[in-house]
Design a protein around this motif. Structure first.
Motif, PDB file in Angstrom:
ATOM      1  N   ALA A  50       8.541  59.176   5.458  1.00  0.00           N
ATOM      2  CA  ALA A  50       8.934  58.363   5.814  1.00  0.00           C
ATOM      3  C   ALA A  50       7.943  56.597   5.922  1.00  0.00           C
ATOM      4  O   ALA A  50       9.778  56.500   5.351  1.00  0.00           O
ATOM      5  N   ALA A  51       7.481  56.927   4.961  1.00  0.00           N
ATOM      6  CA  ALA A  51       6.756  55.554   4.495  1.00  0.00           C
ATOM      7  C   ALA A  51       7.453  55.045   3.367  1.00  0.00           C
ATOM      8  O   ALA A  51       8.122  53.955   2.994  1.00  0.00           O
ATOM      9  N   SER A  52       7.488  56.443   2.682  1.00  0.00           N
ATOM     10  CA  SER A  52       7.901  56.461   1.142  1.00  0.00           C
ATOM     11  C   SER A  52       9.133  55.855   1.121  1.00  0.00           C
ATOM     12  O   SER A  52       9.590  54.646   0.051  1.00  0.00           O
ATOM     13  N   ARG A  53      10.385  56.293   1.892  1.00  0.00           N
ATOM     14  CA  ARG A  53      11.661  56.726   1.803  1.00  0.00           C
ATOM     15  C   ARG A  53      12.019  55.033   2.222  1.00  0.00           C
ATOM     16  O   ARG A  53      12.805  53.869   2.049  1.00  0.00           O
ATOM     17  N   ALA A  54      10.875  54.228   3.466  1.00  0.00           N
ATOM     18  CA  ALA A  54      11.129  53.029   3.946  1.00  0.00           C
ATOM     19  C   ALA A  54      10.769  51.714   2.274  1.00  0.00           C
ATOM     20  O   ALA A  54      11.495  51.241   2.116  1.00  0.00           O
ATOM     21  N   LEU A  55       9.781  52.023   1.914  1.00  0.00           N
ATOM     22  CA  LEU A  55       9.714  51.107   0.571  1.00  0.00           C
ATOM     23  C   LEU A  55      10.324  52.160  -0.363  1.00  0.00           C
ATOM     24  O   LEU A  55      11.370  50.491  -1.380  1.00  0.00           O
ATOM     25  N   ASP A  56      11.369  53.420  -0.012  1.00  0.00           N
ATOM     26  CA  ASP A  56      12.023  53.163  -1.602  1.00  0.00           C
ATOM     27  C   ASP A  56      13.474  51.989  -1.241  1.00  0.00           C
ATOM     28  O   ASP A  56      13.960  51.287  -2.187  1.00  0.00           O
ATOM     29  N   ARG A  57      14.524  52.471  -0.135  1.00  0.00           N
ATOM     30  CA  ARG A  57      15.416  51.327   0.367  1.00  0.00           C
ATOM     31  C   ARG A  57      15.279  50.299   0.433  1.00  0.00           C
ATOM     32  O   ARG A  57      15.958  49.168  -0.417  1.00  0.00           O
ATOM     33  N   ALA A  58      13.892  49.524   0.854  1.00  0.00           N
ATOM     34  CA  ALA A  58      13.354  47.951   0.012  1.00  0.00           C
ATOM     35  C   ALA A  58      13.533  47.605  -0.625  1.00  0.00           C
ATOM     36  O   ALA A  58      14.011  46.779  -0.719  1.00  0.00           O
ATOM     37  N   GLY A  59      12.716  48.272  -1.669  1.00  0.00           N
ATOM     38  CA  GLY A  59      12.961  47.977  -3.107  1.00  0.00           C
ATOM     39  C   GLY A  59      14.442  48.455  -3.755  1.00  0.00           C
ATOM     40  O   GLY A  59      15.333  46.860  -4.419  1.00  0.00           O
ATOM     41  N   PHE A  60      15.315  48.510  -3.298  1.00  0.00           N
ATOM     42  CA  PHE A  60      16.506  49.553  -3.815  1.00  0.00           C
ATOM     43  C   PHE A  60      17.232  48.054  -3.083  1.00  0.00           C
ATOM     44  O   PHE A  60      18.126  47.245  -3.552  1.00  0.00           O
ATOM     45  N   LYS A  61      17.087  47.448  -2.263  1.00  0.00           N
ATOM     46  CA  LYS A  61      17.828  46.012  -1.469  1.00  0.00           C
ATOM     47  C   LYS A  61      17.423  44.986  -2.428  1.00  0.00           C
ATOM     48  O   LYS A  61      18.365  44.487  -2.513  1.00  0.00           O
ATOM     49  N   ILE A  62      15.749  45.092  -2.646  1.00  0.00           N
ATOM     50  CA  ILE A  62      16.022  43.812  -3.165  1.00  0.00           C
ATOM     51  C   ILE A  62      15.924  43.758  -4.464  1.00  0.00           C
ATOM     52  O   ILE A  62      16.963  42.641  -4.689  1.00  0.00           O
ATOM     53  N   VAL A  63      16.138  44.864  -5.260  1.00  0.00           N
ATOM     54  CA  VAL A  63      16.721  44.836  -6.359  1.00  0.00           C
ATOM     55  C   VAL A  63      18.361  44.963  -6.926  1.00  0.00           C
ATOM     56  O   VAL A  63      18.787  44.083  -7.485  1.00  0.00           O
ATOM     57  N   ALA A  64      19.433  45.425  -5.918  1.00  0.00           N
ATOM     58  CA  ALA A  64      20.551  44.705  -5.800  1.00  0.00           C
ATOM     59  C   ALA A  64      20.536  43.458  -5.548  1.00  0.00           C
ATOM     60  O   ALA A  64      21.443  42.988  -5.987  1.00  0.00           O
ATOM     61  N   SER A  65      19.641  42.897  -4.256  1.00  0.00           N
ATOM     62  CA  SER A  65      20.676  42.184  -4.009  1.00  0.00           C
ATOM     63  C   SER A  65      20.017  40.864  -5.295  1.00  0.00           C
ATOM     64  O   SER A  65      20.697  40.265  -5.431  1.00  0.00           O
ATOM     65  N   GLY A  66      19.193  41.035  -5.416  1.00  0.00           N
ATOM     66  CA  GLY A  66      19.171  40.137  -6.912  1.00  0.00           C
ATOM     67  C   GLY A  66      19.107  40.381  -8.195  1.00  0.00           C
ATOM     68  O   GLY A  66      19.355  40.137  -9.414  1.00  0.00           O
TER      69      GLY A  66
END
Length: 93
Positions: A50-66
């Motif tokens: 669950a922690a890994s998925r949360a990190l992945d989703r945060a990373g994708f959100k940050i990359v996608a927004s930038g």
């Protein structure tokens, strides 16, 4: 010396990304506590996933927004190449 491109996270994406990172931080604290208290391996792995998925989703959100900023020249820094962008995404995989 070349200046590294920076990513400014879109304000609309910042809140959700930070929430996901805080959730992952809490889950990692939970994993540590579970290991220290000798909890069942299945419970630990479930929480770690669950922690890994949360990190992945945060990373994708940050990359996608930038992404727009990364692909466009601006602020005196050259745009990121396709290879650099690919490495950035693969770092999250």
């Amino acid at each position: 010396m070349s200046q590294e491109p920076t990513v400014k996270v879109d304000e609309d994406a910042l809140g959700p990304a930070l929430n996901r990172l805080r959730r992952a931080q809490g889950q990692l604290s939970g994993v540590i506590a579970m290991i220290e208290s000798g909890r069942d391996c299945r419970d630990i792995v479930t929480q770690l996933a669950a922690a890994s998925r949360a990190l992945d989703r945060a990373g994708f959100k940050i990359v996608a927004s930038g992404m727009r900023q990364c692909t466009a020249a601006g602020g005196g820094t050259p745009p990121m190449s396709e290879t650099e962008l690919e490495r950035l995404f693969l770092a999250l995989a």
